[in-house]
Write a protein that holds these residues in place. Structure first.
Motif, PDB file in Angstrom:
ATOM      1  N   ASP A 225      85.430  87.224  44.802  1.00 35.49           N
ATOM      2  CA  ASP A 225      85.956  87.463  43.464  1.00 35.49           C
ATOM      3  C   ASP A 225      84.935  88.174  42.585  1.00 35.49           C
ATOM      4  N   LEU A 226      83.712  87.662  42.583  1.00 37.66           N
ATOM      5  CA  LEU A 226      82.689  88.272  41.744  1.00 37.66           C
ATOM      6  C   LEU A 226      82.416  89.711  42.154  1.00 37.66           C
ATOM      7  N   HIS A 227      82.346  89.932  43.472  1.00 45.30           N
ATOM      8  CA  HIS A 227      82.090  91.307  43.927  1.00 45.30           C
ATOM      9  C   HIS A 227      83.207  92.239  43.500  1.00 45.30           C
ATOM     10  N   ASP A 228      84.452  91.827  43.777  1.00 45.88           N
ATOM     11  CA  ASP A 228      85.570  92.721  43.495  1.00 45.88           C
ATOM     12  C   ASP A 228      85.804  92.893  42.000  1.00 45.88           C
ATOM     13  N   LEU A 229      85.698  91.796  41.255  1.00 47.70           N
ATOM     14  CA  LEU A 229      85.933  91.890  39.816  1.00 47.70           C
ATOM     15  C   LEU A 229      84.837  92.671  39.107  1.00 47.70           C
ATOM     16  N   LEU A 230      83.596  92.242  39.294  1.00 44.71           N
ATOM     17  CA  LEU A 230      82.497  92.873  38.568  1.00 44.71           C
ATOM     18  C   LEU A 230      82.225  94.285  39.067  1.00 44.71           C
ATOM     19  N   GLY A 231      82.344  94.486  40.388  1.00 46.15           N
ATOM     20  CA  GLY A 231      82.093  95.831  40.913  1.00 46.15           C
ATOM     21  C   GLY A 231      83.034  96.849  40.298  1.00 46.15           C
ATOM     22  N   HIS A 232      84.318  96.537  40.279  1.00 49.50           N
ATOM     23  CA  HIS A 232      85.291  97.471  39.713  1.00 49.50           C
ATOM     24  C   HIS A 232      85.110  97.610  38.203  1.00 49.50           C
ATOM     25  N   THR A 233      84.978  96.479  37.513  1.00 47.00           N
ATOM     26  CA  THR A 233      84.900  96.514  36.053  1.00 47.00           C
ATOM     27  C   THR A 233      83.663  97.250  35.567  1.00 47.00           C
ATOM     28  N   LEU A 234      82.519  96.954  36.188  1.00 49.04           N
ATOM     29  CA  LEU A 234      81.297  97.633  35.765  1.00 49.04           C
ATOM     30  C   LEU A 234      81.349  99.125  36.057  1.00 49.04           C
ATOM     31  N   SER A 235      81.991  99.493  37.175  1.00 50.43           N
ATOM     32  CA  SER A 235      82.132 100.915  37.477  1.00 50.43           C
ATOM     33  C   SER A 235      82.963 101.612  36.405  1.00 50.43           C
ATOM     34  N   VAL A 236      84.061 100.982  35.984  1.00 52.89           N
ATOM     35  CA  VAL A 236      84.903 101.575  34.937  1.00 52.89           C
ATOM     36  C   VAL A 236      84.135 101.669  33.619  1.00 52.89           C
ATOM     37  N   ILE A 237      83.367 100.630  33.299  1.00 51.81           N
ATOM     38  CA  ILE A 237      82.596 100.651  32.051  1.00 51.81           C
ATOM     39  C   ILE A 237      81.561 101.768  32.071  1.00 51.81           C
ATOM     40  N   VAL A 238      80.876 101.941  33.204  1.00 48.46           N
ATOM     41  CA  VAL A 238      79.870 103.004  33.308  1.00 48.46           C
ATOM     42  C   VAL A 238      80.525 104.367  33.155  1.00 48.46           C
TER      43      VAL A 238
END
Length: 424
Positions: A225-238
């Motif tokens: 969950d952490l990998h999929d959630l944070l990985g995608h979200t942080l990529s979009v934010i960047v």
């Protein structure tokens, strides 16, 4: 005199074994009292009798009558009686100590030792009678400890009849009835108690193993969950932050729009992380497709979405939504693409999703063959558990393609979706 020394030696051996068992029992009680004083629940690894042969050694006191006959000189041929007593006790200790290990008690050597005990008991009973007949209940106890299985009932009954017949030949039918009854009880009760204790220990071990696996499963779910959630979200934010920085000098309204999107994505990420901790989230393929368009557009990648076929079940949408999220995240991070196509085709038996880009990026996260990266590996396991498959690799026309196939619906979906992370 030599026989007397042998008897004394055997008596000292019994006394030492008894003292060792008593010391072990006292240590256990001391540990139990200490745990209770601390308010802790003591861990009892071996409920029931201690899983060693020491638990069965006190029953050798049943042979004290024959031992007393030897001391008082009432036994003819004391050499034979003393050696027989020593041999029987040695075989008894050998068999009982091996009876608490399944592999050892089923070994041929244990069976041979039981056979020798039977022959020795028969010889001593026919030769001396009286107190020496009590070796039959001891033999039954050893049989019950060593033969815990389908053969126990037949063997116990045969041994009971045999002990009664030998006792009747040597003494009378009254003695035969008592010896047969004692032999039957010793074999059956011993097997029942030890079998139950072993079953309890195995159930306890199985429960601990299930608990350990449940913890591992939950850790795996949370890490995914952490990998999929944070990985995608942080990529979009960047990506949106970079877009806002580029737009700010010439179009402040557009830059503020990207900043508003960053705020929205951040708030949504907080909600998803809270839901990941509790494990209760519902997936939505439509939501993921909307986010994919937004993320790709912010990264200057043209999104093209095509969907055809029958409506999808919620479980199918949940899994495919995570495939879209992971694949689009990799496109934004690694592809250097200008176009990304997302195609969803739903047929009678299976549903197919393909995410294809025209990029040239080839980092470690996007191998040429097979599945790479933590996210894609996790998705591969989830889809395989639901009867589907996931492949990733270069496209024939260039770029990179991630393809997922799933059955329209299966009984396995409920368990897979319950343990897989799902976007809200």
């Amino acid at each position: 005199m030599t026989v007397w020394r042998r008897v004394q030696c055997q008596a000292r051996t019994w006394q030492a074994a008894r003292l060792e068992w008593k010391a072990e029992h006292e240590r256990f009680k001391a540990a139990l009292r200490a745990a209770r004083r601390k308010g802790e629940a003591p861990a009892v690894d071996h409920p029931g009798p201690p899983p060693t042969g020491f638990a069965l050694l006190p029953w050798l006191l049943m042979g004290m009558g024959s031992f007393s006959n030897l001391l008082q000189g009432k036994t003819p041929n004391p050499w034979v009686g003393g050696l027989g007593l020593l041999a029987f006790n040695s075989l008894y200790v050998y068999v009982t100590f091996r009876s608490f290990d399944r592999e050892k008690r089923e070994a041929l050597s244990t069976r041979l030792a039981l056979g020798l005990m039977g022959l020795l008991t028969t010889g001593l009973a026919l030769g001396y009678g009286g107190n020496w007949l009590m070796f039959f209940p001891l033999l039954g106890l050893a049989v019950g400890a060593a033969l815990r299985g389908p053969w126990l009932g037949r063997t116990g009954l045969l041994l009971t009849v045999y002990a009664a017949c030998v006792s009747a030949v040597r003494d009378d039918w009254g003695t035969a009835t008592n010896i047969g009854y004692a032999t039957f009880l010793s074999s059956m009760v011993t097997a029942a108690i030890l079998g139950l204790s072993e079953a309890v220990r195995e159930l306890r071990a199985a429960r601990e193993e299930l608990a350990r696996r449940a913890v591992e499963k939950e850790r795996l779910r949370f890490s995914r969950d952490l990998h999929d959630l944070l990985g995608h979200t942080l990529s979009v934010i960047v990506v949106k932050s970079e877009a806002a920085r580029r737009l700010a000098p010439r179009d402040m309204d557009a830059a503020l729009g990207q900043i508003a999107d960053i705020e929205s994505v951040g708030r949504q990420a907080l909600t998803e992380i809270r839901e990941a901790v509790t494990g209760y989230r519902e997936g939505s393929l439509a939501t993921e497709l909307t986010r994919a368009r937004s993320a790709l557009s912010a990264a200057s990648v043209e999104p093209v979405v095509r969907q055809s076929g029958t409506p999808l079940a919620p479980q199918t949408e949940a899994l495919l939504g995570w495939v879209v999220r992971e694949a689009v995240t990799n496109v934004v991070r690694h592809s250097d693409a200008s176009r990304c196509e997302i195609t969803i085709e739903s047929g009678v038996g299976r549903t197919r999703l393909a995410v294809t880009d025209n990029g040239t990026g080839e980092p470690v996260s996007r191998p040429c063959e097979g599945i790479g990266g933590t996210g894609l590996k996790g998705l591969t396991e989830r889809l395989a558990a639901a009867g589907g498959s996931l492949t990733a690799g270069p496209s024939p026309r260039g770029g990179f393609t991630v393809t997922a196939e799933l059955p329209v619906e299966s009984a396995q979906f409920a368990d897979v979706v319950a343990t897989a992370p799902r976007a809200s």
